[in-house]
Scaffold this active site. Structure first.
Site, PDB file in Angstrom:
ATOM      1  N   ASP A 473      -6.472   6.342  -7.419  1.00  0.00           N
ATOM      2  CA  ASP A 473      -5.223   5.994  -6.741  1.00  0.00           C
ATOM      3  C   ASP A 473      -4.433   7.257  -6.385  1.00  0.00           C
ATOM      4  OD1 ASP A 473      -3.271   4.312  -5.741  1.00  0.00           O
ATOM      5  OD2 ASP A 473      -3.054   3.143  -7.581  1.00  0.00           O
ATOM      6  N   ASP A 542      -2.141  -3.022  -0.626  1.00  0.00           N
ATOM      7  CA  ASP A 542      -1.562  -3.674  -1.802  1.00  0.00           C
ATOM      8  C   ASP A 542      -1.127  -5.087  -1.458  1.00  0.00           C
ATOM      9  OD1 ASP A 542      -1.926  -1.714  -3.603  1.00  0.00           O
ATOM     10  OD2 ASP A 542       0.170  -1.128  -3.804  1.00  0.00           O
TER      11      ASP A 542
HETATM   12  C1  DGJ Z   1      -1.113   1.074  -6.443  1.00  0.00           C
HETATM   13  C2  DGJ Z   1      -2.387   0.349  -6.175  1.00  0.00           C
HETATM   14  O1  DGJ Z   1      -2.551   0.106  -4.824  1.00  0.00           O
HETATM   15  C3  DGJ Z   1      -2.417  -0.926  -6.991  1.00  0.00           C
HETATM   16  O2  DGJ Z   1      -3.561  -1.662  -6.676  1.00  0.00           O
HETATM   17  C4  DGJ Z   1      -2.379  -0.554  -8.436  1.00  0.00           C
HETATM   18  O3  DGJ Z   1      -3.530   0.132  -8.792  1.00  0.00           O
HETATM   19  C5  DGJ Z   1      -1.144   0.271  -8.725  1.00  0.00           C
HETATM   20  N1  DGJ Z   1      -1.031   1.394  -7.827  1.00  0.00           N
HETATM   21  C6  DGJ Z   1      -1.140   0.766 -10.130  1.00  0.00           C
HETATM   22  O4  DGJ Z   1      -0.101   1.607 -10.384  1.00  0.00           O
END
Ligand code: DGJ
Length: 718
Positions: A473, A542
């Protein structure tokens, strides 16, 4: 021969595509790019006439101007007034006059040193390297073009060498520049924002400059380092289209200029606004690689061409044609609030339902109870998971699941042991306070010491544990560039950061080549070919709402293959949109990507668990069609989407209607790419339909009444 030099002309032939370059008194002209042309006799040559106010290099020839020719590189200051592609400061100015010196043709593809580059078998690719020199500036420019036998693709990058004794500074070096003749053009870009990535924007070109760029230190959610140049009349099924994509994940710029003569200059490369690169005597610099794809058969064919190229030459080979596991991710199920028992309960349910991979997301390390701390402290919180990481992995694996883990290696929290030990490792301007985003800072990957520390730490962790999947991430963008360097040093820092990042991910993905890495940046904040060269999969948003996903997946489909895209079924009301959709619709939409679940499976009713079990079983049957098949966009309006995948004998059609309206009561969808005279059997009814019937008469979409309904139809050729 795929690359031929005939007199002053270079012919570059990919499968059905040709690019023609002409050498003229040392200048390189871009004569043509498009459908295959084997013999060329200047039919489209620029009319030689005196254009007022366009500079002439030769006093005796007022008809010749660099401002009116279609050039291979754009250099400013000597009469070409369009947007430059090369700008290098030497001595007291930044005017260059690179002229042809020599060329070389070799089998295979070249790597742009330290940067993500396509791979290929030597027999499939041929590379032309043209060397140009500017004797006044004492610089060399080498432009590489690779053509591919099996794809309508050309890749290109440039190198600059300082062959003089003085320092030079590169201010701009585009990876690709295409000068194209006057025509009616549309430019398609993929813009958007967090949670609505890859929105398709089709712009009519007019005289002037259109620019899409990022200065975030990442490609970003709001723009993609790619574009399609096409014509107003081109549709998914008809017409010409040319795509350019940058195989790079940092700051970029796409510049499209329609000049005073209405010809078009399109270029793509590192964003020159916040970049310069100092080249001491004897040093060289490489640009990122750009990919050009072409189709004369419409945008859908262009998409398939790009998908195929990315699968064969970008996505790491061992994963390019490997079925992706159906996963469950605990993020939307628990966020930071979990312990071992909670995780194992989810894993237990997942295993009962046939899910294949359990992914432990954010919150397992340091003192991370929310998103304010611990980034950098990559030691498992044994209190929280009630044991060691190895024990947790063994327990998950004991349930027949693979194990995946979330990391955010580029980041550092102020509240972390790493920051307390190495505050200077965060990117910062020494005399200013930090700028925070998600309350975190970015590690300075421009510093090899930081990169080496992370290499060792992550390598250790991955070597000591049986990890099958990593979610990588990156939850903020870069600000406060400086780190105590002089101005020249800070202008190099974001690209040095990218080189540091690439060296880290190349090292890890090569050493641990059995691990499936999924790239993520708050969803699709870095969904580009640079990351895809190392990470075969990307978490494209997301936003897990099925209806919002329709448009994100539609945008992705233009250039990226479905096998690169994770898509999850999440709980309702949806956490981002607060929308309630049927479990079937959520699954039908997610099954148009690499299926996963991101919800607490324990909270499902028995009926829902049974439905999930059936979805998982079904996806295992459909998976090759979606992940290895050809994708066709059949329909995409604000209210209706239909997508087809075809693989071997099977055809999968997914149709989603957003709102139930009288307007869209009766929809027939016309399938594509079938054999006219073959018969196709519809799974549910066993009804046979001819290919011609399905393509030309279409298939009626008989959706259940109500909003957010979907159909998933499977046809098999008999
Ligand atoms: C952002 C990501 O896109 C989410 O899927 C998740 O992993 C969160 N970060 C976790 O902090």
């Amino acid at each position: 021969m795929k690359i031929i030099k005939e007199g002053p002309l270079f012919y570059l032939h990919s499968k059905n595509m040709t690019m023609i370059i002409e050498e003229h008194s040392g200048y390189l002209f871009m004569k043509y790019i498009g459908r295959q042309v084997k013999q060329y006799h200047q039919s489209n040559a620029v009319v030689m006439k005196d254009h007022a106010f366009s500079g002439n290099p030769y006093p005796e020839c007022r008809e010749f101007s660099l401002d009116t020719q279609r050039m291979l590189i754009g250099q400013h200051g000597l009469g070409d007034f369009r947007q430059p592609s090369v700008r290098i400061q030497h001595g007291n100015n930044d005017v260059t006059d690179f002229r042809y010196v020599s060329h070389e043709i070799k089998a295979g593809v070249l790597v742009s040193q330290g940067l993500p580059s396509p791979y290929s078998q030597a027999e499939d690719a041929t590379t032309l390297s043209i060397t140009l020199a500017d004797t006044v500036a004492e610089l060399e420019l080498i432009i590489h073009f690779t053509v591919y036998n099996t794809s309508d693709a050309i890749t290109t990058f440039s190198e600059v060498r300082n062959v003089g004794k003085e320092r030079a500074v590169i201010h701009q070096l585009q990876s690709v520049m295409l000068d194209l003749p006057k025509d009616d053009y549309d430019l398609i870009t993929f813009q958007g924002a967090y949670a609505r990535e890859k929105t398709v924007r089709r712009h009519t070109l007019n005289q002037g400059i259109f620019r899409v760029s990022s200065n975030r230190g990442a490609s970003g959610h709001a723009q993609t380092p790619a574009a399609i140049l096409t014509h107003p009349t081109t549709t998914d099924d008809y017409g010409e289209a040319l795509a350019i994509q940058l195989i790079y994940s940092g700051n970029f710029e796409l510049i499209c200029q329609q000049s005073q003569l209405n010809d078009v200059r399109l270029s793509l490369g590192i964003n020159h606004e916040n970049f310069s690169w100092t080249l001491e005597a004897g040093q060289q610099f490489n640009s990122p690689v750009a990919l050009i794809n072409y189709s004369s058969k419409g945008l859908n064919d262009l998409s398939q061409t790009s998908h195929e190229f990315i699968t064969q030459h970008i996505i790491p080979e061992q994963f390019a044609k490997t079925a992706r596991p159906i996963l469950v991710n605990n993020w939307e199920a628990t966020y930071f609030d979990f312990n071992r028992d909670k995780l194992l309960d989810i894993a237990e349910r997942a295993s009962e339902l046939g899910i294949e991979l359990f992914v432990l997301d954010d919150g397992w390390f340091g003192q991370r109870k929310d998103d304010n701390s611990s980034l950098g402290d990559w030691q498992v919180n044994e209190e929280k998971i009630q044991g060691t990481l190895a024990e947790l992995i063994a327990q998950v694996k004991g349930k027949g699941l693979q194990f995946g883990l979330w990391f955010e290696p580029e980041m550092i929290s102020e509240d972390s042991d790493l920051y307390r030990t190495h505050p200077e490792w965060a990117i910062q301007l020494p005399e200013r306070p930090h700028t925070y985003s998600r309350n975190q800072l970015v590690l300075n990957f421009a510093n090899p010491e930081v990169v080496n520390y992370m290499k060792k730490l992550l390598d250790d962790l991955l070597s000591r544990h049986e990890i099958d999947y990593v979610k990588w991430d990156m939850n903020r963008n870069i600000t406060n560039i400086g780190n105590g360097q002089d101005y020249a040093g800070s202008m190099m820092q974001t690209h040095q950061y990218m080189l540091g990042l690439y060296s880290l991910v190349e090292y890890l993905t090569t050493k641990h080549d059995h691990i499936l890495f999924e790239s993520c940046s708050g969803g699709g904040g870095r969904n580009d070919l640079g990351m895809m060269r190392y990470f075969p999969q990307v978490w494209s948003s997301d936003n897990t709402d099925a209806i919002s996903r329709l448009q994100i997946q539609h945008g992705s489909s233009y250039l990226h293959p479905v096998i690169s895209m994770g898509a999850h079924v999440s709980a309702v009301p949806n956490h981002q949109m607060n929308r309630i959709t049927d479990l079937k619709t959520r699954a039908d939409v997610a099954m148009m990507g690499n299926l996963g679940y991101e919800l607490d499976l324990n909270l499902l009713t028995d009926e829902e668990k049974q439905a999930v079990k059936e979805q998982v079983t079904r996806y295992k049957i459909l998976r090759p069609i979606v992940q290895f098949g050809q994708q066709y966009r059949l329909m995409h309006t604000a209210n209706e989407t239909a997508v087809q995948f075809t693989y071997e004998q099977r055809v999968l059609l997914t149709y989603v209607k957003v709102l139930s309206t009288y307007e869209d009561m009766e929809t027939t969808v016309k399938l594509k790419g079938l054999e006219e005279d073959s018969l196709y059997c519809l799974e549910e009814t066993d009804q046979l339909y001819s290919g011609a019937e399905l393509m030309y008469a279409g298939l009626t979409m008989d959706t259940p009444r109500g909003d957010f309904q979907s159909l998933q139809l499977l046809l098999t050729k008999v």
